[in-house]
Design a protein around this motif. Structure first.
Motif, PDB file in Angstrom:
ATOM      1  N   HIS A 234       0.781  -1.119   0.192  1.00  0.00           N
ATOM      2  CA  HIS A 234      -0.135   0.128  -0.059  1.00  0.00           C
ATOM      3  C   HIS A 234       0.848   1.057  -0.065  1.00  0.00           C
ATOM      4  O   HIS A 234       0.467   2.543  -0.021  1.00  0.00           O
ATOM      5  CB  HIS A 234      -1.046   0.132   1.397  1.00  0.00           C
ATOM      6  CG  HIS A 234      -0.069   0.165   2.364  1.00  0.00           C
ATOM      7  ND1 HIS A 234       0.553  -1.104   2.985  1.00  0.00           N
ATOM      8  CD2 HIS A 234      -0.049   1.042   3.491  1.00  0.00           C
ATOM      9  CE1 HIS A 234       1.057  -0.675   4.170  1.00  0.00           C
ATOM     10  NE2 HIS A 234       0.695   0.510   4.342  1.00  0.00           N
ATOM     11  N   ASP A 547      -1.863   3.891  -0.898  1.00  0.00           N
ATOM     12  CA  ASP A 547      -3.107   3.405  -1.344  1.00  0.00           C
ATOM     13  C   ASP A 547      -3.969   3.164   0.045  1.00  0.00           C
ATOM     14  O   ASP A 547      -4.010   2.198   0.557  1.00  0.00           O
ATOM     15  CB  ASP A 547      -2.875   1.981  -1.998  1.00  0.00           C
ATOM     16  CG  ASP A 547      -4.227   1.387  -2.201  1.00  0.00           C
ATOM     17  OD1 ASP A 547      -5.316   2.051  -2.280  1.00  0.00           O
ATOM     18  OD2 ASP A 547      -4.364   0.235  -2.662  1.00  0.00           O
ATOM     19  N   ASP A 551      -7.634  -0.203  -2.637  1.00  0.00           N
ATOM     20  CA  ASP A 551      -8.104  -0.659  -3.633  1.00  0.00           C
ATOM     21  C   ASP A 551      -7.290  -1.115  -4.739  1.00  0.00           C
ATOM     22  O   ASP A 551      -7.583  -1.404  -6.173  1.00  0.00           O
ATOM     23  CB  ASP A 551      -9.063   0.298  -4.378  1.00  0.00           C
ATOM     24  CG  ASP A 551      -8.503   1.711  -4.946  1.00  0.00           C
ATOM     25  OD1 ASP A 551      -7.128   1.686  -4.827  1.00  0.00           O
ATOM     26  OD2 ASP A 551      -9.029   2.326  -5.003  1.00  0.00           O
ATOM     27  N   LYS A 553      -4.868   0.862  -6.382  1.00  0.00           N
ATOM     28  CA  LYS A 553      -4.595   2.015  -6.977  1.00  0.00           C
ATOM     29  C   LYS A 553      -4.061   3.231  -6.256  1.00  0.00           C
ATOM     30  O   LYS A 553      -4.706   3.479  -5.098  1.00  0.00           O
ATOM     31  CB  LYS A 553      -6.094   2.443  -7.856  1.00  0.00           C
ATOM     32  CG  LYS A 553      -6.478   1.562  -8.627  1.00  0.00           C
ATOM     33  CD  LYS A 553      -8.024   1.861  -9.166  1.00  0.00           C
ATOM     34  CE  LYS A 553      -8.661   0.981  -9.840  1.00  0.00           C
ATOM     35  NZ  LYS A 553     -10.013   1.404 -10.521  1.00  0.00           N
ATOM     36  N   PHE A 554      -3.280   3.855  -6.904  1.00  0.00           N
ATOM     37  CA  PHE A 554      -2.422   4.993  -6.352  1.00  0.00           C
ATOM     38  C   PHE A 554      -3.150   6.245  -6.966  1.00  0.00           C
ATOM     39  O   PHE A 554      -2.476   6.572  -8.053  1.00  0.00           O
ATOM     40  CB  PHE A 554      -0.962   4.829  -6.164  1.00  0.00           C
ATOM     41  CG  PHE A 554      -0.650   3.972  -5.485  1.00  0.00           C
ATOM     42  CD1 PHE A 554       0.073   3.983  -3.985  1.00  0.00           C
ATOM     43  CD2 PHE A 554      -0.164   2.426  -6.073  1.00  0.00           C
ATOM     44  CE1 PHE A 554       0.351   2.847  -3.208  1.00  0.00           C
ATOM     45  CE2 PHE A 554       0.173   1.579  -5.545  1.00  0.00           C
ATOM     46  CZ  PHE A 554       0.445   1.829  -3.936  1.00  0.00           C
ATOM     47  N   ASP A 558      -7.237   8.521  -2.632  1.00  0.00           N
ATOM     48  CA  ASP A 558      -6.422   7.981  -1.600  1.00  0.00           C
ATOM     49  C   ASP A 558      -6.525   9.135  -0.583  1.00  0.00           C
ATOM     50  O   ASP A 558      -6.538   8.932   0.851  1.00  0.00           O
ATOM     51  CB  ASP A 558      -5.239   7.579  -1.838  1.00  0.00           C
ATOM     52  CG  ASP A 558      -5.383   6.228  -2.666  1.00  0.00           C
ATOM     53  OD1 ASP A 558      -6.077   5.326  -2.186  1.00  0.00           O
ATOM     54  OD2 ASP A 558      -4.588   5.852  -3.542  1.00  0.00           O
TER      55      ASP A 558
END
Length: 663
Positions: A234, A547, A551, A553-554, A558
């Protein structure tokens, strides 16, 4: 260097609380889980042969070997050899081998010959002994054999080991390039790390020493705590830049320690090898107890000042240092003292602004400590270590552990002497815990609401190195502070009308910076930090994306800065990571700091040990929190708050909500 490998190393050591006393209150959380199963050690053998000693260039390589446990990094080398079986075997001085053995039997002496250091000629005998690391087994910490290490002894004194730098390096890397000259040997390792040992000058020069402090434990990675699983998924590192890196010259003349030449190889006092390789690379101290080598690894839980009574500790204390009374040997006591001075000089995180020459400082200001550090009286010696670490250094991170292995496992008579800073931390903890309990009760909720304000409380930045997901985070709320905040933020997001979020760190003594970086991701899209190494004079600028919603995705989803205003509530007890967190919040301009100036603790907590096995913790050499516009400056005197608040109102939610409305 692979930049992605820096993250787990820079902050790997700050996993547990960094204060002399921890909070006794308990926090209730919205979910809990059973403790995750321990990662079991695995052993794989490696074999290695060095090239002809007469050649000017030789390349040493070996097969990869990994085993149990935690984190870390890269180091340096010298020619090495170790026996490939558990029984006695002769070791040739013109070649070296490194191999693992499945047996736990200690090994043997080998060839003996004369050696020189300057004008002195002495007899050198090559030996080998097993290397053990701590491994968690149910409720115990046991000794796990990795392989054998070659070392040498000088003359009749079996208490002082010497080691070729290559032996240490081959515990870390598969390939080490060796270039031999008349009085110099140069070792080139991965990540462009270069060591040059100069026998004539009695010096060791390290190039790119920062890459030892900040890498992944080398290719051997004998502390593979996650057993191959990817961690910190993350957290994504955007970039890192280094400025001002200098070569480091370790002059052993200053410490009355010598490098010996034997069969075209150089043998260095093992304490020095340990300080510049194992200590820096694994953030663990590799200690010889007269019988075997033990890698005392902090993050593995073996020696986090709480390993007393484990099988690993008993093994460590049951060596020849204890049974043959090493501390009665004058030469060994001098070696132990000089090695300690060397280690403090290179490892202390504030060496550039507080103490840079410990022997000089102690001789001028605390001669009684010097005398007792060299004493053959075990009680006086252990008390001197305690006074040095807890009182002279006494910066809040520094604390002395249990008895030295040379003295056995029994406890000594503690002096109880602490610095004013330590005493202030303890007084503030007692006062603030009492105030909070009076205001909020004994069981402090991790999340409470007041009107449009949510207040998140946790008393330690816990970090659990595991691949994070929604399901895993819910299981880790008791073991990882990012996981806890992730769970609480889901609750806050589902509650209507919340505009402000406080992170209450008033009773938080510190913990893992990785957890702090993850939490900061809720407050800013890019978490930027500046660190500084006082030994190499290197400034590092780093940036991370988090993240936070897990999910995979960055992206802009966030960061919740457009949805909430963030505040950090601090006190004169907020120490170490609880200083880093508001410091980074101010540096990133993503939160308002309320309360009292923090207690400091700008360095990474770092556990090590004297050659005779006396464990202690200090503020380590890297990383040290710095400022973007002045990297060598640090917040160890405390982060200055934006909104001062008397502690009488710390737990008055109406006051906190009013401050939030006005800022």
């Amino acid at each position: 260097m692979k930049l992605s490998k820096i993250v787990p190393t820079l902050f790997a050591l700050i996993i547990v609380s960094c204060t002399p006393a921890t909070s006794s209150s308990s926090l209730s959380v919205s979910s809990s889980s059973d403790s995750l199963s321990s990662v079991q050690s695995s052993e794989s053998s490696s074999s290695e042969t060095s090239s002809d000693a007469s050649s000017s260039v030789s390349t040493t390589s070996s097969s990869t070997s990994s085993s149990s446990s935690s984190n870390s990094v890269s180091s340096s080398s010298s020619s090495s050899s170790s026996s490939s079986s558990s029984s006695s075997s002769s070791i040739s001085s013109s070649s070296s081998s490194s191999s693992s053995s499945s047996s736990s039997t200690t090994t043997s002496s080998s060839s003996s010959s004369s050696s020189s250091s300057g004008g002195e000629t002495v007899n050198i005998a090559l030996m080998s002994a097993p290397l053990y690391i701590p491994a968690i087994s149910q409720n115990d910490c046991v000794s796990y054999k990795v392989w054998d290490l070659e070392y040498a002894i000088k003359g009749e004194n079996t208490f002082i080991p010497y080691m070729s730098l290559q032996t240490a390096l081959l515990t870390i890397y598969d390939d080490v390039e060796v270039i031999k000259e008349d009085n110099k040997i140069t070792y080139t390792c991965p990540y462009d790390i270069v060591f040059t040992v100069d026998h004539e000058k009695n010096t060791i020069t390290a190039h790119n020493f920062d890459n030892i402090i900040a890498s992944d434990g080398g290719e051997r990675n004998i502390f593979n705590m996650t057993d191959g699983e990817e961690v910190n998924t993350h957290i994504k590192e955007n970039y890192i830049t280094l400025q001002g890196t200098e070569d480091v010259v370790f002059d052993l003349n200053k410490y009355n320690l010598d490098i010996y030449k034997y069969n075209d190889d150089f043998y260095i006092p093992f304490s020095i090898v340990n300080s510049i390789t194992f200590n820096m690379c694994f953030w663990a101290s590799c200690n010889f107890n007269g019988t075997a080598f033990y890698l005392l690894n902090f993050s593995r839980g073996a020696v986090a000042l709480n390993y007393v009574g484990t099988s690993f500790e008993k093994d460590f204390h049951n060596g020849d240092y204890r049974f043959k009374n090493a501390r009665s040997n004058y030469e060994f006591r001098e070696y132990n003292y000089n090695s300690l001075m060397f280690h403090l000089d290179i490892s202390y995180g504030f060496r550039d602004c507080r103490i840079s020459d410990f022997n000089d400082y102690l001789t001028k200001n605390h001669q009684d400590i010097v005398n007792n550090l060299k004493s053959d009286n075990e009680n006086f010696y252990c008390q001197a270590i305690e006074r040095l670490i807890n009182y002279v250094i006494g910066d809040g991170h520094s604390t002395a552990g249990n008895n030295a292995s040379a003295c056995g496992a029994s406890t000594y008579t503690r002096t109880g002497i602490m610095s004013e800073r330590y005493l202030a931390l303890i007084d503030n903890e007692e006062d603030l815990l009492a105030r909070r309990q009076k205001a909020l009760g004994r069981n402090i909720p991790s999340l409470r609401y007041y009107r449009d304000t949510a207040i998140i409380t946790f008393d330690q930045f816990l970090y659990y190195p595991y691949e994070m997901s929604d399901a895993i985070a819910e299981q880790l709320v008791n073991y990882d502070s990012f996981a806890l905040v992730y769970s609480l933020m889901k609750q806050i997001n589902n509650k209507a009308g919340i505009k402000n979020i406080y992170f209450d760190l008033t009773c938080n003594p510190g913990g893992g910076v990785i957890a702090a970086i993850g939490i900061l991701g809720y407050m800013t899209e890019n978490v930027e930090l500046t660190t500084y190494c006082a030994l190499t004079k290197t400034a590092a600028s780093q940036s991370y994306k988090i993240d936070t919603n897990l999910d995979g995705k960055f992206n802009e989803d966030d960061c919740l800065a457009n949805k909430y205003k963030f505040f950090v509530l601090t006190s004169a007890m907020s120490f170490s990571c609880a200083t880093w967190f508001p410091h980074l919040a101010k540096e990133n301009e993503c939160a308002t700091i309320v309360g009292e100036n923090t207690a400091g603790g700008a360095c990474n907590s770092y556990i090590t040990a004297t050659p005779d096995g006396k464990i202690f913790r200090i503020s380590g050499i890297a990383p040290r929190a710095g400022f973007k516009d002045n990297p060598s400056a640090h917040p160890d005197d405390g982060v200055i708050v934006d909104v001062p608040l008397d502690r009488d109102y710390f737990y008055n939610d109406d006051t906190l909500a009013e401050i939030a409305r006005n800022h």
